[in-house]
Design a protein around this motif. Structure first.
Motif, mmCIF file in Angstrom:
data_model
loop_
_atom_site.group_PDB
_atom_site.id
_atom_site.type_symbol
_atom_site.label_atom_id
_atom_site.label_comp_id
_atom_site.label_asym_id
_atom_site.label_seq_id
_atom_site.Cartn_x
_atom_site.Cartn_y
_atom_site.Cartn_z
ATOM 1 N N ASP A 1 -5.086 -21.314 0.424
ATOM 2 C CA ASP A 1 -6.306 -21.658 1.148
ATOM 3 C C ASP A 1 -6.002 -22.234 2.523
ATOM 4 N N LYS B 1 -4.803 -19.435 4.944
ATOM 5 C CA LYS B 1 -5.952 -18.617 5.320
ATOM 6 C C LYS B 1 -6.831 -19.302 6.359
ATOM 7 N N ASP C 1 -4.149 -12.973 -6.254
ATOM 8 C CA ASP C 1 -5.372 -12.529 -5.584
ATOM 9 C C ASP C 1 -5.128 -12.216 -4.110
ATOM 10 N N VAL C 2 -4.296 -13.019 -3.452
ATOM 11 C CA VAL C 2 -4.108 -12.809 -2.012
ATOM 12 C C VAL C 2 -3.263 -11.566 -1.754
ATOM 13 N N LYS D 1 -3.303 -8.926 -3.824
ATOM 14 C CA LYS D 1 -4.219 -7.826 -4.171
ATOM 15 C C LYS D 1 -5.220 -7.587 -3.044
ATOM 16 N N GLU D 2 -5.551 -8.652 -2.341
ATOM 17 C CA GLU D 2 -6.449 -8.541 -1.189
ATOM 18 C C GLU D 2 -5.794 -7.788 -0.042
ATOM 19 N N HIS E 1 -3.879 -9.354 2.291
ATOM 20 C CA HIS E 1 -3.998 -10.211 3.477
ATOM 21 C C HIS E 1 -2.739 -10.057 4.334
ATOM 22 N N CYS F 1 -2.660 -2.735 -8.371
ATOM 23 C CA CYS F 1 -2.750 -2.761 -6.902
ATOM 24 C C CYS F 1 -1.484 -2.192 -6.262
ATOM 25 N N LYS G 1 -1.166 -1.780 -2.575
ATOM 26 C CA LYS G 1 -0.945 -2.927 -1.701
ATOM 27 C C LYS G 1 0.541 -3.273 -1.559
#
Length: 349
Positions: free
Chosen positions: A185, A188, A233-234, A236-237, A239, A284, A287
Motif C-alpha cells: 500500500d 502504491k 494481488d499486486v 496479478k494486477e 503493477h 495469471c 503477468k
C-alpha cells in the motif's frame, strides 16, 4: 508470450536482488543464474568485508564475469559512513547501478548497516543527480522496549520510505523484498520513482511455513496470509512498479540446519520455474513476463539481455533437487534449495 497450455516462451528474466557470495560459494552459485532463467543480475554488496568502493565493485564484477560471462551484472555499493558524494560520482561514471542500505543488524552481514539516514542526505543528493538507485532493506532493528520484532519491523520502517521519497523526489528508490500489505500500500501511494521487489519465496510462504523450518527462514520473514495475498494481488494486477528481486541467498547446509540458522532462501537454480508454477496456480501466467522480465528493466532503465532471444518453459512434473553440491579444496559444499524434493509444474527446456 506463447500459448500457456504446454509451453511458455519468455525473454530471459532480470533478477534485481541476488546474493552471489564470494569464494567457493560464488563459484558454485553464479553459473546457476542461467539455469534458473536469468541473464541480468543486480548483485548485493554485503560480503565480508562489504563492497564499499568503486574499485571493489569492479573487481567483484570481473570475478563474476569470469565465472559466467553470459550474464549482465549490475553492481552496488554498501551504504556506510565512509561513502562520499565524490565516490558516488566516481561509481556512477564507472557504471555502478546503485547503493544498498541495510539497517544495522537486521539480516546476514548487516553489522555495518545504517542507524540513521540524515547523515547520508549529501550522498542521496549525489545519487539523485547521477541517476543511481537507492535500495532499501525495509526493516528497523528489533527492540522489545519499543515493541519491535521481526513480524512488524517492515511496517515500522515504512515512514522512512515516505520521508526519503518526499525529501528526494527524483531519487529512484526500491523497497526490497516486500512482505506486508502495508508495504504494498505504501509503495502504491508514492510516486513513479519508488519501486518494489518481491521474491518468489515470499509469494509462497506465510509465517507457519518458516517457523522451525530453516530452509524457508529468511529476513525479512514471511508474514501473515493476508500479507501474502497482498503480494499475490499486486503481481496479478501487473503493477509496473513491482518486479522480481529474488533475494536468493545461499548458505551451506550445516549453517542452515543448526540451532541458529542463517537467514536466507536459495531460489536461483530454478527461479523462473518457481514463478511459472506459482503464476499458473494463481491463473495469471500472462503477468509473468512483466513481473520477471520487463518491469524491473524499465524501472532501472536497462535493456540488457533483451536482445539475446527467448527461453522456453515446458509444463511437466519436474522435481527440485534435494541439494546442490560442489567439490572444493576443503571438501563438499552443499546448499539446499527452496522446495527441495518437491514437484514443480514447469521446467526450463
Amino acid at each position: 508470450m506463447a500459448t500457456p497450455t504446454d509451453t511458455l516462451t519468455l525473454p530471459y528474466a532480470a533478477d534485481f536482488h541476488v546474493h552471489l557470495r564470494h569464494g567457493d560459494m560464488m563459484r558454485m552459485v553464479t553459473p546457476t543464474l542461467r539455469s534458473g532463467g536469468v541473464n541480468v543480475a543486480y548483485v548485493m554488496p554485503n560480503l565480508v568485508p562489504p563492497i564499499k568502493t568503486t574499485e571493489e565493485a569492479l573487481r567483484y564484477k570481473a570475478e563474476l564475469e569470469a565465472i559466467e560471462p553470459r550474464v549482465t551484472y549490475l553492481m552496488t555499493l554498501y551504504l556506510t559512513p565512509e561513502l562520499t558524494p565524490e565516490e558516488i560520482h566516481k561509481a556512477a561514471a564507472a557504471g555502478i547501478a546503485g547503493v544498498k542500505s541495510y539497517p544495522r543488524g537486521v539480516t546476514t552481514n548487516s553489522d555495518a548497516g545504517v542507524e540513521s539516514y540524515e547523515i547520508y542526505y549529501p550522498v542521496f543528493e549525489a545519487m539523485e543527480a547521477c541517476g543511481m538507485v537507492l535500495n532499501l532493506h525495509g526493516e528497523v532493528p528489533s527492540d522489545a522496549d519499543k515493541g519491535v520484532c521481526v513480524l512488524n519491523a517492515e511496517e515500522k520502517f515504512l515512514p522512512w520510505l515516505r520521508t526519503l521519497h518526499e525529501r528526494f523526489p527524483r531519487l529512484r528508490i526500491v523497497l526490497e523484498h516486500a512482505t506486508t500489505k502495508a508495504a504494498v500500500d505504501m509503495v502504491k501511494s508514492l510516486g513513479d520513482t519508488v519501486g518494489c521487489t518481491i521474491t518468489a519465496h515470499h509469494l509462497c510462504l506465510v509465517v507457519d511455513d518458516w517457523a522451525g523450518k530453516p530452509h524457508s527462514f529468511c529476513k525479512p520473514v514471511a508474514k501473515y496470509p493476508y500479507d501474502r495475498q497482498a503480494l499475490r494481488d499486486v503481481v496479478k494486477e501487473g503493477h509496473p512498479r513491482f518486479f522480481l528481486g529474488s533475494d536468493s541467498a545461499p548458505h551451506t547446509r550445516n549453517t542452515k540446519e543448526c540451532a541458529q540458522a542463517c537467514a536466507g532462501v536459495y531460489t536461483t537454480p530454478a527461479l523462473v520455474p518457481y514463478l511459472a508454477a506459482l503464476f499458473d496456480e494463481l491463473n495469471c501466467l500472462d503477468k509473468l513476463q512483466g513481473f520477471a522480465c520487463d518491469f524491473g528493466r524499465r524501472f532501472y532503465g536497462v535493456q540488457a539481455g533483451l536482445d539475446e532471444g527467448a527461453m522456453t518453459l515446458k509444463r511437466g512434473n519436474w522435481e527440485v533437487p534435494s541439494v546442490y553440491a560442489a567439490a572444493t579444496e576443503n571438501g563438499s559444499l552443499e546448499v539446499v534449495p527452496f522446495k527441495a524434493g518437491q514437484k514443480l509444474g514447469w521446467q526450463l527446456q
